[in-house]
Design an enzyme around this catalytic site. Sequence first.
Site, PDB file in Angstrom:
ATOM      1  N   ASN A 154       0.850  -1.179   0.000  1.00  0.00           N
ATOM      2  CA  ASN A 154       0.000   0.000   0.000  1.00  0.00           C
ATOM      3  C   ASN A 154       0.898   1.246   0.000  1.00  0.00           C
ATOM      4  OD1 ASN A 154      -1.414   2.261   1.131  1.00  0.00           O
ATOM      5  ND2 ASN A 154      -3.072   0.867   1.654  1.00  0.00           N
ATOM      6  N   ASP A 156      -0.167   4.466  -0.053  1.00  0.00           N
ATOM      7  CA  ASP A 156      -0.886   5.677   0.374  1.00  0.00           C
ATOM      8  C   ASP A 156       0.028   6.673   1.087  1.00  0.00           C
ATOM      9  OD1 ASP A 156      -3.165   4.461  -0.523  1.00  0.00           O
ATOM     10  OD2 ASP A 156      -4.020   4.083   1.457  1.00  0.00           O
ATOM     11  N   HIS A 157       0.929   6.127   1.941  1.00  0.00           N
ATOM     12  CA  HIS A 157       1.714   7.035   2.783  1.00  0.00           C
ATOM     13  C   HIS A 157       2.747   7.839   2.007  1.00  0.00           C
ATOM     14  CE1 HIS A 157      -0.344   5.776   6.240  1.00  0.00           C
ATOM     15  NE2 HIS A 157       0.045   4.517   6.130  1.00  0.00           N
ATOM     16  N   ARG A 165       3.391  18.723   1.730  1.00  0.00           N
ATOM     17  CA  ARG A 165       4.069  19.882   1.152  1.00  0.00           C
ATOM     18  C   ARG A 165       3.281  20.531   0.017  1.00  0.00           C
ATOM     19  NH1 ARG A 165       9.452  22.010   1.680  1.00  0.00           N
ATOM     20  NH2 ARG A 165       9.432  22.217   3.906  1.00  0.00           N
ATOM     21  N   HIS A 190      -5.776   3.476  -1.521  1.00  0.00           N
ATOM     22  CA  HIS A 190      -7.101   3.776  -0.998  1.00  0.00           C
ATOM     23  C   HIS A 190      -7.502   5.157  -1.501  1.00  0.00           C
ATOM     24  CE1 HIS A 190      -9.801   3.926   2.864  1.00  0.00           C
ATOM     25  NE2 HIS A 190     -10.464   4.210   1.769  1.00  0.00           N
ATOM     26  N   ARG A 192      -9.720   7.814  -0.987  1.00  0.00           N
ATOM     27  CA  ARG A 192     -10.683   8.254   0.026  1.00  0.00           C
ATOM     28  C   ARG A 192     -11.568   9.369  -0.507  1.00  0.00           C
ATOM     29  NH1 ARG A 192     -10.471   7.643   5.524  1.00  0.00           N
ATOM     30  NH2 ARG A 192      -9.171   5.897   6.185  1.00  0.00           N
ATOM     31  N   ARG A 196      -7.362  12.539   0.982  1.00  0.00           N
ATOM     32  CA  ARG A 196      -6.301  13.036   1.878  1.00  0.00           C
ATOM     33  C   ARG A 196      -4.908  12.527   1.473  1.00  0.00           C
ATOM     34  NH1 ARG A 196      -7.568   9.708   7.352  1.00  0.00           N
ATOM     35  NH2 ARG A 196      -9.622  10.585   6.987  1.00  0.00           N
ATOM     36  N   HIS A 197      -4.842  11.401   0.765  1.00  0.00           N
ATOM     37  CA  HIS A 197      -3.526  10.992   0.253  1.00  0.00           C
ATOM     38  C   HIS A 197      -3.600  10.720  -1.251  1.00  0.00           C
ATOM     39  CE1 HIS A 197      -5.374   7.244   1.515  1.00  0.00           C
ATOM     40  NE2 HIS A 197      -5.061   7.402   2.793  1.00  0.00           N
ATOM     41  N   GLU A 217      -8.646   0.183  -2.864  1.00  0.00           N
ATOM     42  CA  GLU A 217      -9.447   0.174  -1.627  1.00  0.00           C
ATOM     43  C   GLU A 217     -10.404   1.337  -1.685  1.00  0.00           C
ATOM     44  OE1 GLU A 217      -7.703   0.644   2.235  1.00  0.00           O
ATOM     45  OE2 GLU A 217      -6.259  -0.902   1.696  1.00  0.00           O
ATOM     46  N   THR A 247      -6.822   6.079  10.084  1.00  0.00           N
ATOM     47  CA  THR A 247      -6.695   5.032   9.070  1.00  0.00           C
ATOM     48  C   THR A 247      -7.947   4.178   9.211  1.00  0.00           C
ATOM     49  OG1 THR A 247      -5.365   3.132   8.359  1.00  0.00           O
ATOM     50  CG2 THR A 247      -5.296   3.653  10.695  1.00  0.00           C
ATOM     51  N   THR A 248      -8.131   3.200   8.312  1.00  0.00           N
ATOM     52  CA  THR A 248      -9.325   2.354   8.402  1.00  0.00           C
ATOM     53  C   THR A 248      -9.327   1.677   9.763  1.00  0.00           C
ATOM     54  OG1 THR A 248      -8.841   1.902   6.093  1.00  0.00           O
ATOM     55  CG2 THR A 248     -10.640   0.666   7.090  1.00  0.00           C
ATOM     56  N   GLU A 298     -10.676  -9.776   3.089  1.00  0.00           N
ATOM     57  CA  GLU A 298      -9.377  -9.400   3.657  1.00  0.00           C
ATOM     58  C   GLU A 298      -9.577  -9.351   5.167  1.00  0.00           C
ATOM     59  OE1 GLU A 298      -7.275  -5.910   2.142  1.00  0.00           O
ATOM     60  OE2 GLU A 298      -6.266  -5.691   4.079  1.00  0.00           O
ATOM     61  N   HIS A 338      -3.367  -4.946   7.682  1.00  0.00           N
ATOM     62  CA  HIS A 338      -3.519  -3.790   8.564  1.00  0.00           C
ATOM     63  C   HIS A 338      -2.625  -3.940   9.784  1.00  0.00           C
ATOM     64  CE1 HIS A 338      -5.002  -0.115  10.214  1.00  0.00           C
ATOM     65  NE2 HIS A 338      -5.753   0.053   9.151  1.00  0.00           N
ATOM     66  N   GLY A 339      -1.682  -3.018   9.868  1.00  0.00           N
ATOM     67  CA  GLY A 339      -0.807  -2.957  11.033  1.00  0.00           C
ATOM     68  C   GLY A 339       0.338  -3.955  11.004  1.00  0.00           C
ATOM     69  N   GLY A 360       1.378  -1.546   4.288  1.00  0.00           N
ATOM     70  CA  GLY A 360       1.737  -0.198   3.874  1.00  0.00           C
ATOM     71  C   GLY A 360       2.678   0.491   4.836  1.00  0.00           C
TER      72      GLY A 360
HETATM   73  N1  PXP Z   1      -5.652  -3.263   4.379  1.00  0.00           N
HETATM   74  C1  PXP Z   1      -6.580  -2.292   4.484  1.00  0.00           C
HETATM   75  C2  PXP Z   1      -7.994  -2.632   4.149  1.00  0.00           C
HETATM   76  C3  PXP Z   1      -6.235  -0.988   4.895  1.00  0.00           C
HETATM   77  O1  PXP Z   1      -7.175  -0.033   4.994  1.00  0.00           O
HETATM   78  C4  PXP Z   1      -4.885  -0.700   5.157  1.00  0.00           C
HETATM   79  C5  PXP Z   1      -4.487   0.703   5.552  1.00  0.00           C
HETATM   80  O2  PXP Z   1      -4.616   1.562   4.509  1.00  0.00           O
HETATM   81  C6  PXP Z   1      -3.943  -1.740   5.025  1.00  0.00           C
HETATM   82  C7  PXP Z   1      -4.356  -3.005   4.660  1.00  0.00           C
HETATM   83  C8  PXP Z   1      -2.497  -1.514   5.274  1.00  0.00           C
HETATM   84  O3  PXP Z   1      -2.310  -1.233   6.606  1.00  0.00           O
HETATM   85  P1  PXP Z   1      -0.892  -0.720   7.126  1.00  0.00           P
HETATM   86  O4  PXP Z   1      -0.641   0.582   6.448  1.00  0.00           O
HETATM   87  O5  PXP Z   1      -1.070  -0.604   8.584  1.00  0.00           O
HETATM   88  O6  PXP Z   1       0.101  -1.775   6.723  1.00  0.00           O
END
Ligand code: PXP
Length: 390
Positions: A154, A156-157, A165, A190, A192, A196-197, A217, A247-248, A298, A338-339, A360
Amino acid sequence: MSVQCTINCELPAVYINKRLLLRRAAWLLRKNGVADHSLSILLINDDEISWLNQHYRNKQGPTNVLSFPLEDYPFKELGDIVISAETAYVEAQKLNISLHDRLTWLITHGLLHLLGHDHEQGEKEALAMWDLEQKLISQLQQSRSIQMAQLAINVDHVATVRNARGITEPDPVAAASICELAGAAGIVVHLREDRRHINDRDVRLLRETIKTRMNLEMGANKKIIEIALGLKPDMVTLVPEKREELTTEGGLDVAGQKKKLAKTIAKMRKAGIPVSLFIDPEEKQVRASYDIGATYVELHTGRYCDATSESEREKEYKFIAESADEAYEMGLRVNAGHGLDYQTTSRIAALDTIEELSIGHAIIARAIYVGLDQAVREMKKIVHDASMIV
Ligand code: PXP
């Protein structure tokens, strides 16, 4: 078909995954044309198998596997395979393979005996049995390798840093290419509602440039659905979306909004886009996802990753493992995420029911110190090595 597996022994610090053994045994029955038969597998310790070995074969000491066919039995029952898990464990270490692979091997050997093969009947029969055993093991490994977890990243970050910036760097599109070059099997973004990203330009360019798979996503929101239908990503993952969240935060309550989600799934399906539902690892949500026609679920790994004690983490891990099994057995494809980070990923990647991990934050954070290429390669190694554990 009914396969039963009873575990009557404990190996210190080793978790024996009964469901995994059952799945592999069921595969072996299908492959040998006896899917309509029943089989019983019993795992015991060395003392117990020594007793059986003495009693039934007049041989002293433990052995690895014994088969007890139900000869002339009028029903479709093959009989019992009895394995010493202790001996299997020692053999696995000597052979440098996993305990579950050694147990699978012994189940295969025992099954061939139940089907009438016997290596003690002479050299020719021993060779034929050995050949068949090798062939089955290698086919089983190939069928498993389809299930080895893949790493989707992912990005997004990367967009979060760019947007801080308000300029064009760093670019998530370039980052996605670097992730793919370093071995990612897919890219996740994602889109959104508040952008935001990731923004509309990003998804458009990513759709054109991603060489692996694009997983979009999104919330099940009318405007975003329209964008997804136009974009045609390789798959979409529906997530709950709240503006105020960082975050989600939790999984989708699929059971509580079946009608709405079924409609979105049907629209995507019509456009040829498979849908994954991001859910908490709960049976109710898995069942509801299956009922409304999702292709994937997921499983939310957040509670497992955030656990503050070993016992809590163990409990959360079990929820994920069991939900993955349930989903897999219903015919759903299973992703997780996630996480997950460089410590927590390995055990999840080792579950052979899980196809893809979506990661991500941990990778992008590490990339600040070691570079994106290395951060991806390190995570990919963890995922790859974990699939060798089971
Ligand atoms: N899966 C889903 C559905 C998410 O919303 C996210 C966060 O955007 C992730 C996975 C990835 O999570 P992380 O950034 O904590 O690895």
